[in-house]
Design a protein around this motif. Sequence first.
Motif, PDB file in Angstrom:
ATOM      1  N   PRO A 286       3.770   1.750  -4.621  1.00 39.10           N
ATOM      2  CA  PRO A 286       3.323   2.948  -5.586  1.00 39.10           C
ATOM      3  C   PRO A 286       4.359   3.998  -5.464  1.00 39.10           C
ATOM      4  O   PRO A 286       4.342   4.786  -6.571  1.00 39.10           O
ATOM      5  N   ARG A 287       5.263   4.012  -4.758  1.00 33.32           N
ATOM      6  CA  ARG A 287       6.270   5.251  -4.853  1.00 33.32           C
ATOM      7  C   ARG A 287       7.687   4.778  -5.633  1.00 33.32           C
ATOM      8  O   ARG A 287       8.431   5.523  -5.977  1.00 33.32           O
ATOM      9  N   ILE A 288       8.002   3.546  -5.468  1.00 33.10           N
ATOM     10  CA  ILE A 288       9.270   3.165  -6.090  1.00 33.10           C
ATOM     11  C   ILE A 288       9.336   2.836  -7.336  1.00 33.10           C
ATOM     12  O   ILE A 288      10.177   2.664  -8.124  1.00 33.10           O
ATOM     13  N   ASN A 289       8.146   2.460  -8.222  1.00 29.31           N
ATOM     14  CA  ASN A 289       8.183   2.483  -9.575  1.00 29.31           C
ATOM     15  C   ASN A 289       8.976   1.445 -10.108  1.00 29.31           C
ATOM     16  O   ASN A 289       9.592   1.690 -11.109  1.00 29.31           O
TER      17      ASN A 289
ATOM     18  N   TRP B 273       0.815  -1.180   0.202  1.00 30.39           N
ATOM     19  CA  TRP B 273      -0.247   0.003  -0.036  1.00 30.39           C
ATOM     20  C   TRP B 273       0.911   1.349  -0.122  1.00 30.39           C
ATOM     21  O   TRP B 273       0.316   2.256  -0.479  1.00 30.39           O
ATOM     22  N   GLY B 274       2.150   1.370   0.462  1.00 28.90           N
ATOM     23  CA  GLY B 274       2.869   2.453   0.701  1.00 28.90           C
ATOM     24  C   GLY B 274       4.157   2.419  -0.154  1.00 28.90           C
ATOM     25  O   GLY B 274       4.210   3.480  -0.639  1.00 28.90           O
ATOM     26  N   LEU B 275       4.902   1.535  -0.302  1.00 22.15           N
ATOM     27  CA  LEU B 275       6.186   1.257  -0.673  1.00 22.15           C
ATOM     28  C   LEU B 275       6.196   1.315  -2.318  1.00 22.15           C
ATOM     29  O   LEU B 275       6.603   1.987  -3.118  1.00 22.15           O
TER      30      LEU B 275
END
Length: 435
Positions: A313-316, A309-311
């Motif tokens: 979506p941000r590391i792509n 849920w958090g990581l």
Amino acid sequence: MGGMASQRKVATTALSGPHFLLLYAAMLVAAAGNTALQSVMPAIGREIGIADFWVAIAYTWSAVLWVVLAPYWAERSDHHGRKALTLLGVAGFIVSMLLCGFILHAGLEGWISGALTFGLFAIARAIYGSLGCATPSATQAYLASKTRRSGRVAALSALSSSFGLGTIIGPALAPLFVLPLVGLAGPLLAFALIAIAVFIAIYAWLPNDKYGRRSGHGAAMSYPSIASSVTGASVVAATSPRHDRLKWRDPRIRNWILAGVTAGHAQAATLTCIGFFVIDRLGLRPHGSEGPIAIVMMAGASATLGVQWGLIPRINLAPRQLIVLGALVAAVGLIGTVMAGDLYGITIGFALASAGFGLTRPGFTGGASLAVPLAEQGSVAGVITAANGISFVAAPAVGMALYTAHHLLPFAISSALLVALALWARGALRTAVAA
């Protein structure tokens, strides 16, 4: 945070907030109750004196039935009243948990033999495996029928998050329900009572959809466990047009599914053993071990969901990178778990391993999805969901057999398997976006 997101997403549906919460509660109580059971079963088995292997088989039996029958109920949810099937699934959970609670309490008190206790327990768990899997597809179908097509993915994603949240809530609450009169069977009876309240609320306040139903179907979901975190496959299956079934051996997705099944087996095998490992490594007495086991399992579930849920979506990262990185992180985490000598070390190691598994599952899900065109997204999502569930068929038994031979074997072999997966994936997996 999850509740606020859910409320925002419900706004895209024609379903009122209270009615959405009823569907959410039906899914949440099943996931929480199931993972609560997983957190106390090692202690119960040791207290009664049944071999660890048979304890694992007894409570993973329902997972096998879930894998087999979940697609059937997903199909039936298109043709029968979705409220009725939701109630059927919740009722199956209630009856199973009540029977299991009474049976295990009788075994713990010495009223019946250990062998009879777990034989009857396996039969009672079959009720949940057979009927409980009706709830996810029925609640999805109900929500989909009340939702505009443009908002359906968001609404179903909010609903599916209940399974992930339940995997944290279940182990967290389980030790609180280990009460003097009912002992280790308390969590089962407590969650059955909670489910009765949910059943009554759904029966009384959820509108009946038997007549004048709009289109909208549900999909099978993986067995509720910290090894079955949400990856979106069931949402895709529920929102995509029906299409001919895709074969597992289809060359476009074969390697992606193989990667997912491999990682899934490593996770399911070690998850089955972790409670017993906590007892043995820390030298705990069975009664009283439920607290430390719950801490470890809750940390694992939280790490998995935090990554997804958090990581992510941000590391792509590309799907192949997620699998390679996730497999290596999970392997390091499992090695750290077995090297730890205290609860803190075991918790950190298992959380790291769970975080790694939390990377691999979206990796193979995304890779398989990108390999087929839009028209086949529903079909590939069905294959992905089945691959997620198939790990529960053999891996728990194999893992416990290895654990019986030596406590380190399932973790060591799973770590080696994950390293081999990472090395293989670097050359065998190619992300090709289908037209």
